[in-house]
Design a protein around this motif. Sequence first.
Motif, PDB file in Angstrom:
ATOM      1  N   VAL A 199       2.555   6.449  -2.853  1.00 47.54           N
ATOM      2  CA  VAL A 199       3.033   7.427  -1.873  1.00 47.54           C
ATOM      3  C   VAL A 199       2.870   8.846  -2.423  1.00 47.54           C
ATOM      4  O   VAL A 199       2.392   9.741  -1.716  1.00 47.54           O
ATOM      5  N   GLU A 200       3.236   9.035  -3.688  1.00 46.59           N
ATOM      6  CA  GLU A 200       3.095  10.368  -4.284  1.00 46.59           C
ATOM      7  C   GLU A 200       1.626  10.796  -4.351  1.00 46.59           C
ATOM      8  O   GLU A 200       1.298  11.950  -4.084  1.00 46.59           O
ATOM      9  N   ARG A 201       0.760   9.879  -4.694  1.00 52.89           N
ATOM     10  CA  ARG A 201      -0.673  10.202  -4.775  1.00 52.89           C
ATOM     11  C   ARG A 201      -1.222  10.538  -3.380  1.00 52.89           C
ATOM     12  O   ARG A 201      -1.975  11.510  -3.217  1.00 52.89           O
ATOM     13  N   ALA A 202      -0.823   9.744  -2.379  1.00 54.29           N
ATOM     14  CA  ALA A 202      -1.285  10.012  -1.010  1.00 54.29           C
ATOM     15  C   ALA A 202      -0.745  11.348  -0.508  1.00 54.29           C
ATOM     16  O   ALA A 202      -1.473  12.115   0.146  1.00 54.29           O
ATOM     17  N   ASN A 256       4.071   4.289  13.270  1.00 52.30           N
ATOM     18  CA  ASN A 256       3.148   4.086  14.397  1.00 52.30           C
ATOM     19  C   ASN A 256       2.264   2.854  14.217  1.00 52.30           C
ATOM     20  O   ASN A 256       1.873   2.230  15.201  1.00 52.30           O
ATOM     21  N   SER A 257       1.944   2.529  12.985  1.00 53.31           N
ATOM     22  CA  SER A 257       1.089   1.353  12.749  1.00 53.31           C
ATOM     23  C   SER A 257       1.916   0.119  12.389  1.00 53.31           C
ATOM     24  O   SER A 257       1.363  -0.937  12.084  1.00 53.31           O
ATOM     25  N   ASN A 258       3.254   0.259  12.406  1.00 55.03           N
ATOM     26  CA  ASN A 258       4.158  -0.849  12.117  1.00 55.03           C
ATOM     27  C   ASN A 258       3.834  -1.496  10.762  1.00 55.03           C
ATOM     28  O   ASN A 258       3.703  -2.706  10.647  1.00 55.03           O
ATOM     29  N   THR A 259       3.696  -0.638   9.761  1.00 52.35           N
ATOM     30  CA  THR A 259       3.387  -1.112   8.418  1.00 52.35           C
ATOM     31  C   THR A 259       4.214  -0.324   7.410  1.00 52.35           C
ATOM     32  O   THR A 259       5.012   0.526   7.791  1.00 52.35           O
ATOM     33  N   THR A 260       4.031  -0.582   6.160  1.00 54.43           N
ATOM     34  CA  THR A 260       4.809   0.094   5.122  1.00 54.43           C
ATOM     35  C   THR A 260       4.156   1.423   4.737  1.00 54.43           C
ATOM     36  O   THR A 260       2.957   1.622   4.937  1.00 54.43           O
ATOM     37  N   MET A 261       4.974   2.280   4.147  1.00 49.58           N
ATOM     38  CA  MET A 261       4.428   3.547   3.654  1.00 49.58           C
ATOM     39  C   MET A 261       3.425   3.287   2.544  1.00 49.58           C
ATOM     40  O   MET A 261       2.438   4.011   2.424  1.00 49.58           O
ATOM     41  N   ARG A 262       3.649   2.254   1.761  1.00 52.10           N
ATOM     42  CA  ARG A 262       2.709   1.942   0.687  1.00 52.10           C
ATOM     43  C   ARG A 262       1.333   1.587   1.260  1.00 52.10           C
ATOM     44  O   ARG A 262       0.318   2.049   0.764  1.00 52.10           O
ATOM     45  N   ALA A 263       1.318   0.767   2.326  1.00 51.12           N
ATOM     46  CA  ALA A 263       0.041   0.376   2.929  1.00 51.12           C
ATOM     47  C   ALA A 263      -0.690   1.596   3.479  1.00 51.12           C
ATOM     48  O   ALA A 263      -1.903   1.744   3.295  1.00 51.12           O
ATOM     49  N   VAL A 264       0.056   2.486   4.135  1.00 54.17           N
ATOM     50  CA  VAL A 264      -0.545   3.710   4.673  1.00 54.17           C
ATOM     51  C   VAL A 264      -1.050   4.586   3.528  1.00 54.17           C
ATOM     52  O   VAL A 264      -2.159   5.128   3.577  1.00 54.17           O
ATOM     53  N   ALA A 265      -0.245   4.701   2.474  1.00 52.51           N
ATOM     54  CA  ALA A 265      -0.633   5.518   1.317  1.00 52.51           C
ATOM     55  C   ALA A 265      -1.924   4.978   0.701  1.00 52.51           C
ATOM     56  O   ALA A 265      -2.830   5.752   0.369  1.00 52.51           O
ATOM     57  N   GLU A 266      -2.012   3.658   0.559  1.00 55.34           N
ATOM     58  CA  GLU A 266      -3.225   3.065  -0.018  1.00 55.34           C
ATOM     59  C   GLU A 266      -4.447   3.303   0.874  1.00 55.34           C
ATOM     60  O   GLU A 266      -5.549   3.522   0.386  1.00 55.34           O
ATOM     61  N   GLN A 267      -4.254   3.293   2.195  1.00 56.69           N
ATOM     62  CA  GLN A 267      -5.360   3.581   3.115  1.00 56.69           C
ATOM     63  C   GLN A 267      -5.824   5.030   2.956  1.00 56.69           C
ATOM     64  O   GLN A 267      -7.021   5.310   2.955  1.00 56.69           O
ATOM     65  N   ILE A 268      -4.880   5.936   2.824  1.00 60.67           N
ATOM     66  CA  ILE A 268      -5.223   7.356   2.644  1.00 60.67           C
ATOM     67  C   ILE A 268      -5.949   7.561   1.323  1.00 60.67           C
ATOM     68  O   ILE A 268      -6.956   8.272   1.251  1.00 60.67           O
ATOM     69  N   HIS A 285      -7.702   5.371  -0.279  1.00 59.02           N
ATOM     70  CA  HIS A 285      -9.043   4.788  -0.122  1.00 59.02           C
ATOM     71  C   HIS A 285      -9.938   5.698   0.733  1.00 59.02           C
ATOM     72  O   HIS A 285     -11.137   5.824   0.472  1.00 59.02           O
ATOM     73  N   LEU A 286      -9.357   6.330   1.747  1.00 59.04           N
ATOM     74  CA  LEU A 286     -10.114   7.220   2.616  1.00 59.04           C
ATOM     75  C   LEU A 286     -10.691   8.407   1.831  1.00 59.04           C
ATOM     76  O   LEU A 286     -11.859   8.749   1.983  1.00 59.04           O
ATOM     77  N   PHE A 287      -9.872   8.992   0.966  1.00 63.13           N
ATOM     78  CA  PHE A 287     -10.312  10.154   0.208  1.00 63.13           C
ATOM     79  C   PHE A 287     -11.032   9.786  -1.100  1.00 63.13           C
ATOM     80  O   PHE A 287     -11.786  10.579  -1.621  1.00 63.13           O
ATOM     81  N   HIS A 288     -10.754   8.614  -1.613  1.00 59.10           N
ATOM     82  CA  HIS A 288     -11.366   8.131  -2.850  1.00 59.10           C
ATOM     83  C   HIS A 288     -11.760   6.668  -2.668  1.00 59.10           C
ATOM     84  O   HIS A 288     -11.093   5.772  -3.186  1.00 59.10           O
TER      85      HIS A 288
END
Length: 194
Positions: free
Chosen positions: A146-149, A174-186, A188-191
């Motif tokens: 989360v901090e990295r994202a 909005n995506s009905n998921t965890t903040m960790r999952a969203v953070a990991e997607q972000i 991955h998106l940038f790196h």
Amino acid sequence: MNRTLDIMLVDDQPQRAQMVCERLRAAGYNLLAQLNSAEGLLYQVEKYRPDIVLIDIESPDRDILESLAVINRQAPTPVAMFSARGNADFITRAVQSGVSAYMAEGLTAERVAPAIEIAMAQFRSYQQLRLSLERTQQQLDERKAVERAKGLLMAKKNLSEEDAHKTLRNLAMNSNTTMRAVAEQIIHLFHPGN
């Protein structure tokens, strides 16, 4: 309500094993299997799924410890080991391999029940500690992600830390998921390689 414990006995001395089996049955334990060597121990543990394994082998060696380490990782089971081999180095390696109770004297009928109780208590304590450590590690990993994202959102989207956090939280809701999952997607998106 106490249920009967299912026990696997590994003992390379047939006469002693017979005496211990009789004592176990008389004490109300269910003897699932009696093995005369530790060969194929992981297979036997997975096959019988005992509540506890009692081991008394004249000369336990590195192969037994390696088998116990694998069991400890793949099918955690309390283990009580009895051995005349009482040097500190071997005992340390035995405990590191997953032995819950180590009795530096051979197995006798009188020592069976106390050894079982000690091994079961130590095993439960260790498992609770292990679960607590795993939860703490997961929380730490989540916080790092989360901090990295947030840092990436702040740098790439020119957001404040508060706005980056809100963005992560909103995306998670909005995506009905965890903040960790969203953070990991972000991340991955940038790196993409990370």
